[in-house]
Design an enzyme around this catalytic site. Structure first.
Site, PDB file in Angstrom:
ATOM      1  N   CYS A   1       0.803  -1.242   0.000  1.00  0.00           N
ATOM      2  CA  CYS A   1       0.000   0.000   0.000  1.00  0.00           C
ATOM      3  C   CYS A   1       0.830   1.283   0.000  1.00  0.00           C
ATOM      4  O   CYS A   1       0.767   2.059  -0.938  1.00  0.00           O
ATOM      5  CB  CYS A   1      -0.915   0.005   1.220  1.00  0.00           C
TER       6      CYS A   1
HETATM    7  N1  NAD Z   1      -2.858  -6.299   1.685  1.00  0.00           N
HETATM    8  C1  NAD Z   1      -3.368  -5.302   2.364  1.00  0.00           C
HETATM    9  O1  NAD Z   1      -3.115  -5.179   3.554  1.00  0.00           O
HETATM   10  C2  NAD Z   1      -4.313  -4.286   1.717  1.00  0.00           C
HETATM   11  C3  NAD Z   1      -4.939  -3.358   2.553  1.00  0.00           C
HETATM   12  C4  NAD Z   1      -5.816  -2.445   2.005  1.00  0.00           C
HETATM   13  C5  NAD Z   1      -6.040  -2.447   0.627  1.00  0.00           C
HETATM   14  N2  NAD Z   1      -5.417  -3.351  -0.185  1.00  0.00           N
HETATM   15  C6  NAD Z   1      -5.727  -3.302  -1.605  1.00  0.00           C
HETATM   16  O2  NAD Z   1      -6.515  -4.434  -1.947  1.00  0.00           O
HETATM   17  C7  NAD Z   1      -6.183  -4.890  -3.267  1.00  0.00           C
HETATM   18  C8  NAD Z   1      -5.769  -6.346  -3.213  1.00  0.00           C
HETATM   19  O3  NAD Z   1      -4.597  -6.458  -2.408  1.00  0.00           O
HETATM   20  P1  NAD Z   1      -4.087  -7.832  -1.807  1.00  0.00           P
HETATM   21  O4  NAD Z   1      -3.067  -7.469  -0.810  1.00  0.00           O
HETATM   22  O5  NAD Z   1      -5.238  -8.679  -1.389  1.00  0.00           O
HETATM   23  O6  NAD Z   1      -3.411  -8.469  -3.110  1.00  0.00           O
HETATM   24  P2  NAD Z   1      -2.950  -9.980  -3.319  1.00  0.00           P
HETATM   25  O7  NAD Z   1      -1.915  -9.955  -4.383  1.00  0.00           O
HETATM   26  O8  NAD Z   1      -2.672 -10.620  -1.993  1.00  0.00           O
HETATM   27  O9  NAD Z   1      -4.249 -10.689  -3.891  1.00  0.00           O
HETATM   28  C9  NAD Z   1      -4.814 -10.411  -5.124  1.00  0.00           C
HETATM   29  C10 NAD Z   1      -5.380 -11.686  -5.710  1.00  0.00           C
HETATM   30  O10 NAD Z   1      -6.036 -11.366  -6.931  1.00  0.00           O
HETATM   31  C11 NAD Z   1      -5.806 -12.424  -7.831  1.00  0.00           C
HETATM   32  N3  NAD Z   1      -6.112 -11.975  -9.178  1.00  0.00           N
HETATM   33  C12 NAD Z   1      -5.357 -11.224 -10.004  1.00  0.00           C
HETATM   34  N4  NAD Z   1      -6.007 -11.027 -11.167  1.00  0.00           N
HETATM   35  C13 NAD Z   1      -7.179 -11.663 -11.069  1.00  0.00           C
HETATM   36  C14 NAD Z   1      -8.277 -11.831 -11.945  1.00  0.00           C
HETATM   37  N5  NAD Z   1      -8.292 -11.296 -13.173  1.00  0.00           N
HETATM   38  N6  NAD Z   1      -9.320 -12.563 -11.505  1.00  0.00           N
HETATM   39  C15 NAD Z   1      -9.320 -13.132 -10.280  1.00  0.00           C
HETATM   40  N7  NAD Z   1      -8.310 -13.001  -9.414  1.00  0.00           N
HETATM   41  C16 NAD Z   1      -7.262 -12.289  -9.809  1.00  0.00           C
HETATM   42  C17 NAD Z   1      -4.376 -12.811  -7.578  1.00  0.00           C
HETATM   43  O11 NAD Z   1      -4.094 -14.125  -8.057  1.00  0.00           O
HETATM   44  C18 NAD Z   1      -4.312 -12.718  -6.044  1.00  0.00           C
HETATM   45  O12 NAD Z   1      -4.656 -13.954  -5.432  1.00  0.00           O
HETATM   46  C19 NAD Z   1      -5.091  -3.946  -3.758  1.00  0.00           C
HETATM   47  O13 NAD Z   1      -5.674  -2.913  -4.491  1.00  0.00           O
HETATM   48  C20 NAD Z   1      -4.508  -3.386  -2.479  1.00  0.00           C
HETATM   49  O14 NAD Z   1      -3.938  -2.113  -2.678  1.00  0.00           O
HETATM   50  C21 NAD Z   1      -4.556  -4.280   0.350  1.00  0.00           C
END
Ligand code: NAD
Length: 439
Positions: free
Chosen positions: A276
């Site tokens: 983030c």
């Molecule tokens: N990790 C955190 O603490 C956090 C906190 C707040 C916000 N976010 C936001 O949330 C979003 C996701 O982050 P995350 O940490 O969960 O990411 P992550 O990489 O852990 O998970 C994302 C998932 O999406 C999947 N994916 C990618 N393309 C896809 C598609 N076309 N169809 C289906 N699945 C697909 C990936 O395989 C992966 O499993 C981001 O925008 C991030 O900025 C994350």
């Protein structure tokens, strides 16, 4: 206003918990949300393009350290499932998108995951569904990227399909707050969309904070993360000043934090990490350019924060120099590969940059991290390394121990008793100690 048609039916299904919830993207955000909706009594479907993740889930296994396998097994028993088959999206009444939003090589927003996901869902959409984007992004994404795609299939947003932006506020490793207890901001494309959104989230999340538009919700999330990035930049700069003055910045922060109002403590470190804080502010920088605005605070904080690994390496260099040792040929152990304490997440971790910079100077570098047994290949870095087990003799064998991540699992007494030199970037060691240098 009285709900009618698809809106009324959808709200009824959500309130009666007969709705099926589809989570798309089962990562750090998606998996806990899938569990939260299952716990709340819904049938949940998890979709991901990564078959390894969906197979783990189907076997009742967890791939995230702080998510217990037992919770996944319990959700499966309650009828939850995970799959790579997008046609299941048709069965879902709610589709919640939690896919990555990284930067591209030019440090511009890379929305491919969001748009690819929406394109893949389009053939399976039907009237009476709610689509909610949770991925962090710039104001306008929901209206400019998702809405036209949905409308291209002939659906009317606010009548057939209900569109939301509701930012995720997951804080992995935070034992005090869970997905359920963190208030959830929600903005709708239309008032009808927002009404559906409130019905969706209030069943699984303790408190929903409605806002007037998807753009307000998008900017709210960016404000939260930019606030953090800027304050971390400020405290990193204060650390450099305090260091020159021979003052321990951590002692200063502890003292300032006793003020009961008007001060929020932020802590310096070896550089920014995680998905983030190093990335999200630049989503706004990019969008602000289209409005002729230069985001000076964001750029300045980015400059200060991205210089931190270099500053830390200089401290290592100076500390070795005092001991008549060059960096070249010195053995350095980096403590902690994860980007923050007590998690196994290495995305954008500053430890990888520290390893790279030290290696470039000819140091012989190892790392130790109980949560990351092997160095996982990263976008910018690939080292063939395994975590070193800490013992009296392994610690004593290094010319320098560089404390990068302050996991609670480290035995700090053992380390300080046996290390020749510790460069502490986290303020773990308080008071003067002959073998500890603060950085
Ligand atoms: N990790 C955190 O603490 C956090 C906190 C707040 C916000 N976010 C936001 O949330 C979003 C996701 O982050 P995350 O940490 O969960 O990411 P992550 O990489 O852990 O998970 C994302 C998932 O999406 C999947 N994916 C990618 N393309 C896809 C598609 N076309 N169809 C289906 N699945 C697909 C990936 O395989 C992966 O499993 C981001 O925008 C991030 O900025 C994350």
């Amino acid at each position: 206003m009285q709900a009618t048609g698809h809106q009324a039916q959808l709200i009824e299904k959500l309130e009666e918990k007969t709705a099926t919830i589809g989570i798309v993207g089962m990562g750090y955000v998606g998996l806990p949300l899938w569990l939260a909706f299952s716990d709340a009594g819904y049938r949940v479907i998890g979709l991901d393009i990564d078959a390894k993740k969906t197979e783990h889930i189907e076997r009742g296994e967890s791939y995230i350290r702080h998510v217990p396998a037992a919770s996944i097994a319990q959700a499966l028993r309650a009828g939850a499932c995970a799959s790579t088959d997008y046609s299941l999206a048709n069965q879902a009444d709610a589709l919640i998108l939690c896919v990555p939003t990284p930067l591209n090589a030019h440090r511009e927003p890379d929305l491919r995951f969001v748009t690819d996901t929406m394109d893949a869902l389009l053939p399976h959409l039907r009237a009476g569904q709610v689509v909610s984007l949770e991925s962090t992004t710039y104001p306008g994404t929901t209206e400019e990227e998702l809405r036209p795609r949905i409308e291209s299939r002939g659906f009317s947003v606010g009548h057939d399909i209900f569109l939301l932006f509701s930012p995720e506020r997951e804080d992995p490793g935070n034992a005090r707050y869970s997905t359920r207890s963190i208030p959830k901001v929600c903005g709708g494309s239309t008032p009808a969309c927002l009404a559906v959104g409130i019905s969706l989230y209030r069943q699984a999340i303790a408190s929903v904070v409605p806002v007037s538009s998807t753009r307000v919700a998008e900017l709210t999330k960016l404000l939260e993360n930019i606030h953090r990035a800027v304050n971390i930049g400020l405290v990193n700069e204060m650390k450099i000043i305090a260091d020159r003055m021979g003052i321990d910045i951590h002692e200063v922060i502890r003292a300032a934090a006793t003020k009961p109002f008007g001060f929020v403590p932020y802590y310096p470190g070896p550089g920014l990490g995680g998905h983030c804080i190093p990335i999200d502010p630049f989503y706004l920088t990019w969008k602000a350019r289209a409005y002729g605005v230069h985001t000076r605070f964001i750029e300045l904080a980015g400059e200060v924060n991205s210089a931190m690994p270099h500053w830390v390496i200089q401290k290592v260099t100076d500390a070795l120099n005092v001991r008549a040792k060059p960096v070249h040929g010195s053995r350095v152990l980096v403590l902690g590969l994860a980007y923050k304490k007590n998690v196994d997440d290495v995305r954008e971790t500053p430890s990888a940059e520290l390893i790279q910079l030290l290696s470039e100077k000819g140091a012989i570098v190892d790392y130790s991290d109980p949560f990351v047994p092997t160095f996982v290949r990263m976008r910018k870095y690939a080292f063939a390394m395994n975590s070193v087990t800490l013992s009296e003799s392994s610690i004593a064998a290094y010319d320098c121990v560089l404390l990068a991540t302050d996991h609670d699992a480290f035995d700090y007494d053992l380390i300080v008793r046996h290390a020749q030199l510790i460069v502490d970037t986290r303020g773990v060691y308080q008071g003067a100690q002959a073998n500890v240098v603060r950085a």
